[in-house]
Design an enzyme around this catalytic site. Structure first.
Site, mmCIF file in Angstrom:
data_model
loop_
_atom_site.group_PDB
_atom_site.id
_atom_site.type_symbol
_atom_site.label_atom_id
_atom_site.label_comp_id
_atom_site.label_asym_id
_atom_site.label_seq_id
_atom_site.Cartn_x
_atom_site.Cartn_y
_atom_site.Cartn_z
ATOM 1 N N LYS A 220 0.813 -1.223 0.000
ATOM 2 C CA LYS A 220 0.000 0.000 0.000
ATOM 3 C C LYS A 220 0.844 1.268 0.000
ATOM 4 O O LYS A 220 2.014 1.261 0.401
ATOM 5 C CB LYS A 220 -0.993 -0.022 1.166
ATOM 6 C CG LYS A 220 -2.159 -0.968 0.857
ATOM 7 C CD LYS A 220 -3.276 -0.940 1.858
ATOM 8 C CE LYS A 220 -4.353 -1.945 1.411
ATOM 9 N NZ LYS A 220 -5.436 -2.065 2.390
ATOM 10 N N ARG A 254 -3.489 -10.021 4.963
ATOM 11 C CA ARG A 254 -3.899 -10.132 3.557
ATOM 12 C C ARG A 254 -2.756 -9.594 2.701
ATOM 13 O O ARG A 254 -2.454 -8.406 2.769
ATOM 14 C CB ARG A 254 -5.177 -9.309 3.358
ATOM 15 C CG ARG A 254 -5.716 -9.300 1.945
ATOM 16 C CD ARG A 254 -6.917 -8.352 1.854
ATOM 17 N NE ARG A 254 -7.475 -8.332 0.516
ATOM 18 C CZ ARG A 254 -6.995 -7.572 -0.472
ATOM 19 N NH1 ARG A 254 -5.962 -6.797 -0.284
ATOM 20 N NH2 ARG A 254 -7.573 -7.614 -1.659
HETATM 21 C C1 PT1 Z 1 -7.928 -4.514 3.197
HETATM 22 C C2 PT1 Z 1 -8.181 -4.528 1.787
HETATM 23 C C3 PT1 Z 1 -9.236 -5.363 1.320
HETATM 24 N N1 PT1 Z 1 -7.479 -3.787 0.905
HETATM 25 C C4 PT1 Z 1 -9.658 -6.049 3.515
HETATM 26 N N2 PT1 Z 1 -9.952 -6.118 2.210
HETATM 27 C C5 PT1 Z 1 -7.796 -3.816 -0.403
HETATM 28 N N3 PT1 Z 1 -10.388 -6.801 4.399
HETATM 29 C C6 PT1 Z 1 -8.836 -4.637 -0.863
HETATM 30 C C7 PT1 Z 1 -3.027 2.226 -1.245
HETATM 31 O O1 PT1 Z 1 -3.054 3.168 -0.435
HETATM 32 O O2 PT1 Z 1 -6.973 -3.763 3.709
HETATM 33 N N4 PT1 Z 1 -8.669 -5.271 4.023
HETATM 34 N N5 PT1 Z 1 -9.533 -5.399 0.005
HETATM 35 C C8 PT1 Z 1 -7.012 -2.956 -1.382
HETATM 36 N N6 PT1 Z 1 -7.212 -1.586 -1.083
HETATM 37 C C9 PT1 Z 1 -6.211 -0.620 -1.183
HETATM 38 C C10 PT1 Z 1 -6.299 0.538 -0.428
HETATM 39 C C11 PT1 Z 1 -5.102 -0.846 -1.977
HETATM 40 C C12 PT1 Z 1 -5.276 1.467 -0.455
HETATM 41 C C13 PT1 Z 1 -4.075 0.082 -2.025
HETATM 42 C C14 PT1 Z 1 -4.146 1.252 -1.258
HETATM 43 O O3 PT1 Z 1 -2.076 2.050 -2.017
#
Ligand code: PT1
Length: 281
Positions: A220, A254
């Site tokens: 992230k 995850r």
């Molecule tokens: C998470 C999650 C998810 N993240 C759960 N499910 C994502 N339970 C998808 C960035 O800032 O943390 N928990 N499902 C992906 N989401 C992101 C959010 C991906 C922010 C990247 C960023 O780069």
């Protein structure tokens, strides 16, 4: 602590690794689009070979600014992958906030609903309650399209804690047993770098909710901000995040990079389980 999800009962005495399986369009040709079902299934098998304890299947990205996907499109992406992975031996999770996707994914055999909207959409609580699947309830401020525009908190740990407490109560009220519920502070979902770091530092506070914690920090942007690494070069920062999370009480992480994470977390659990009896090893 055990996590009961569909056909499975996960022992959370050591941290578990959830491998990410993104199902996205692969290529454009002749105006026809090819959804890479086979590629996603092959990747899922690879993640299990690397040691994944759970597979999280997603057909719509919820990262900041990502394009929403229609219901039909999302179903076309994820249902064939779920069907293709039936019997793989680890719990399958569907990463969706759409109740209709939850319903059909449960019919297709998933064991976990991973909902970034914490079952707040109409009918979502009822659909999960009427099944035997586990669920992940995640915190988000705003919605993926605009959540990073201007996130604001007085006390991010307290506000995430209160939100998760409320959703945990709502889920239990709807008839979802507590043993089926995991909670997630939602790193990167309506949070600035400082908010994400404060949440990670204060993660142990969320243990007071007495439910398993699921953490998603893999690759992230907060890690890019801190480590100065591009999105495809965030493995080391991601491992640090998984190790810190596990040491602060995370039960499921995850991640994209399963093999490396499994190894790093073996060190954490060896230390946490046997601090006084190293001669056993
Ligand atoms: C998470 C999650 C998810 N993240 C759960 N499910 C994502 N339970 C998808 C960035 O800032 O943390 N928990 N499902 C992906 N989401 C992101 C959010 C991906 C922010 C990247 C960023 O780069």
């Amino acid at each position: 602590m055990n996590f009961i999800c569909g056909k499975f009962q996960l022992d959370l005495s050591a941290p578990k690794v959830m491998g990410i399986v993104n199902v996205t369009p692969d290529s454009f040709s002749d105006g026809g689009r090819f959804i890479s079902t086979d590629k996603a299934i092959a990747h899922a098998h690879d993640l299990v070979a690397q040691g994944a304890d759970i597979l999280d299947i997603g057909g719509e990205s919820t990262r900041p600014g990502a394009m929403p996907v229609s219901l039909d499109e999302e179903l076309n992406r994820v249902i064939p992958v779920i069907e293709g992975l039936a019997g793989i031996g680890v719990p399958l999770s569907i990463d969706t906030y759409k109740p209709e996707v939850m319903r059909l994914a449960i019919l297709a055999g998933v064991d976990i609903v991973n909902d970034v909207c914490a079952l707040q959409e109409t009918q979502a609580l009822e659909i999960v309650a009427a099944s035997d699947v586990g669920v992940c309830l995640m915190h988000m401020q705003g919605r993926p399209q605009n959540m990073q525009e201007d996130p604001q908190y007085q006390d991010v740990v307290l506000e995430v804690y209160d939100f998760l407490k409320g959703r945990l109560a709502a889920a239990e009220q709807a008839g979802i047993a507590k043993a089926r519920i995991t909670l997630d502070p939602g790193f990167g979902f309506g949070k600035r770098t400082a908010h994400n770091l404060a949440l990670l530092e204060g993660l142990s506070t969320l243990q007071k909710l007495d439910a398993p914690l699921l953490i998603g920090l893999s690759r992230k942007s907060v890690l890019g901000q801190v480590a100065g690494a591009d999105v495809n070069e965030r493995l080391y920062a991601s491992l640090a995040a998984s190790v810190i999370s596990a040491m602060k009480g995370a039960n499921i992480v995850r991640v994209h990079d399963v093999k490396a994470t499994v190894e790093a977390l073996k060190v954490v659990s060896a230390v946490m389980r046997h601090p006084l009896s190293l001669k056993e090893i």
